[in-house]
Scaffold this motif. Structure first.
Motif, PDB file in Angstrom:
ATOM      1  N   ILE A 504       0.636  -0.821   0.256  1.00 16.91           N
ATOM      2  CA  ILE A 504      -0.545  -0.055   0.009  1.00 16.91           C
ATOM      3  C   ILE A 504       0.910   1.486  -0.125  1.00 16.91           C
ATOM      4  N   ASP A 537      -4.917  -1.654  -2.701  1.00 13.08           N
ATOM      5  CA  ASP A 537      -5.048  -0.375  -1.745  1.00 13.08           C
ATOM      6  C   ASP A 537      -5.662  -0.651  -0.661  1.00 13.08           C
ATOM      7  N   ALA A 538      -5.657  -1.951   0.149  1.00 12.64           N
ATOM      8  CA  ALA A 538      -5.926  -2.288   1.514  1.00 12.64           C
ATOM      9  C   ALA A 538      -5.874  -4.464   1.717  1.00 12.64           C
TER      10      ALA A 538
END
Length: 568
Positions: A504, A537-538
């Motif tokens: 990330i 993103d996660a």
């Protein structure tokens, strides 16, 4: 005489272990600090002193006995953080009921399994939370308890469950047929019920009092059964490491269903006369920053991803966090760079690192406020009082030399009563000499500081080289554009396994695979440079913030069209 060259350590024998029940110890703290703040739940706008909390706990304990429950019965709690959770934790302990923590992330089949595995008679639940409709799931599982019909169905999916109690939340759960409202149940009890005092006096410190389910990443979750003695002492010694006292106010954004919130949070406070502060029912970084400032919190708990979210919040600089001094970062590997930022930017100069597992109540090792910063950011501290630890060769079981990697084992008061209804799994985890085998790979230095280098099952073997993902994660955290990173192994025909990095990037940063490889070149061995690099993103994670590496691994195998057979 133990050989000092071997990876074995025994904790201090002082102060003495607490040989009281949770109820008795809590009452003693109330007598000492009756007017001190005990519990502040900001999202509920509730504030209770120790004496006010005790009165409500006694009243709810009375109500539970009047429902016909008896010591040893199991009662579940399916909820995020709130006042009712604390009432359940303390009231059940006072009258010998076994509190069963149900993960708020569970869905229908998982809840059904957990409730039936331990035979829950009563379940207390939130009506709903975000996408989880708890009452809806229960209507599906137990229509005979949630409809006007009183007839028994031919095949009950929850045969042990007799009653569902829903927690009052404005605008949720109104007029639920067949279910009871928490506030209505509370009103049936008395704060001065002689039966509560009588039952409390009959309890013993080694009675089981809590069941917490393991994550279940392999097979069905197991119910780790813990006693008063297990979690009361662990909470006390955790608080000692933080030097908690009656003037401290601990912000607890971690979930209560997990040991982190329930033991490292609630019990650490309640054994030291400190105040519990809940910023919200679920984690939200802005509410944490607001709570710390508004309540002048001196302590803050969190997993690394929570601290990262707080530090990187756009409004972080607006808040006065100068009252902070201590807390715990735990739950998963704590990146060195994140620890440094927390110390420097959040005033947490005395933050500690704790290591443990549900089966050991949970903490076995912890740093303290006096641990040198270098050791605090690179280790999980030393063995806790009244416990023993050793690091053994996973193949032979022999204790390894200091500095050598092996499986961490722990023994002492904190080791669980056992897995509920599963003697075979209990014997697999706890050997004949009462050592709990953690499955974690660790090293111990000459001073006794322990470093967790990974999970046995997470270790990557590439072309005969043993690679510990955490080492590479720590290196990549140094990259100025990387916010978070996870390393896993994926099958490979040539080398058996290859490394994969999920990264990330920090907000607004543009990062490429070539940038990452260039950063690694000449700094780490070539076989430690990830072959596969993905920007995400996660990460997939549990409610407690633990990264689910097996899901990352599965996603990469699917993306690359790989199977485990590829490693043969």
């Amino acid at each position: 005489m133990q050989n000092p060259a071997l990876s074995y350590a025994k904790g201090s024998q002082t102060p003495a272990l607490i040989e009281q029940t949770i109820g008795d110890y809590f009452d003693a703290m109330v007598a000492q600090y009756p007017d001190h703040d005990a519990l502040i739940s900001r999202h509920q706008n509730e504030r209770l002193t120790y004496s006010q909390l005790q009165a409500r706990v006694n009243q709810f304990a009375s109500a539970l006995l009047r429902m016909g429950l008896q010591a040893g019965d199991r009662i579940g709690i399916w909820s995020h953080n709130n006042v009712e959770w604390v009432l359940m934790q303390l009231a059940t302990a006072k009258v010998g009921l076994i509190l069963v923590n149900i993960n708020p992330a569970y869905r229908t089949s998982e809840a059904e399994y957990a409730l039936n595995k331990v035979g829950c008679k009563v379940l207390v639940t939130m009506p709903s939370f975000k996408t989880s409709d708890y009452l809806g799931m229960l209507r599906e599982l137990a229509p005979e308890l949630t409809t006007a019909s009183t007839g028994q169905l031919a095949a009950r999916r929850l045969p042990f469950l007799r009653q569902i109690i829903w927690i009052d939340v404005a605008g949720q759960g109104e007029d639920q047929v067949g279910m009871l409202r928490f506030s209505d149940v509370l009103a049936t009890g008395s704060a001065n019920d002689a039966q509560v005092a009588q039952t409390q006096a009959s309890l013993r410190q080694n009675d089981p009092i809590n069941i917490q389910f393991t994550s279940g990443t392999t097979g069905f979750p197991k119910g780790a059964t813990l006693t008063h003695r297990n979690i009361l002492n662990n909470g006390f010694f955790i608080g000692e490491c933080m030097e908690l006292g009656p003037t401290d106010r601990l912000c607890i954004p971690v979930p209560l269903y997990h040991c982190f919130g329930m033991v490292l949070g609630n019990l650490a406070c309640l054994t030291h006369g400190s105040a519990i502060v809940y910023p919200n029912d679920g984690f939200e970084p802005l509410s944490v920053l607001e709570a710390v400032q508004a309540e002048r919190c001196t302590g803050l708990h969190g997993v690394p991803t929570m601290f990262i979210a707080e530090l990187d919040h756009p409004r972080f600089a607006e808040f006065d966090l100068s009252t902070l001094r201590t807390g715990i970062m735990a739950g998963t590997s704590c990146p060195i760079e994140v620890m440094k930022r927390v110390v420097e930017r959040m005033h947490l100069s005395q933050i500690t690192i704790a290591y443990g597992m549900t089966e050991t109540s949970p903490v076995s090792c912890q740093s303290d406020t006096q641990t040198p910063l270098e050791k605090r950011v690179t280790t999980v501290g030393k063995v806790q009082p009244h416990l023993e630890i050793k690091i053994v060769d996973p193949g032979t079981g022999e204790t390894v030399a200091r500095g050598q990697s092996g499986e961490l084992c722990t023994r002492g008061y904190s080791v669980m009563h056992g897995y509920w209804g599963d003697e075979e799994k209990t014997r697999e985890a706890i050997d004949a000499e009462h050592w709990m085998h953690t499955g974690d790979l660790a090293t111990m230095d000459e001073e006794g500081y322990v470093n967790i280098v990974g999970r046995i099952k997470d270790m990557v073997i590439r072309g005969g080289e043993n690679i510990y993902p955490r080492e590479i994660e720590e290196f990549l955290y140094r990259h100025p554009q990387i916010q978070d990173v996870q390393i896993v192994g994926v099958p490979d025909k040539k080398y058996g396994e290859e490394l994969c990095a999920w990264i990330i990037a920090k907000p607004g940063q543009s990062l490429t695979e070539e940038d990452v490889r260039a950063f690694c070149k000449g700094q780490i061995a070539h076989y430690k440079v990830p072959r596969y690099i993905r920007f995400v993103d996660a990460f997939p994670m549990t409610v407690t913030g633990k990264i689910q590496k097996f899901l990352i691994r599965d996603a990469m195998k699917q993306q690359l069209g790989l199977t485990e057979a590829a490693s043969a």
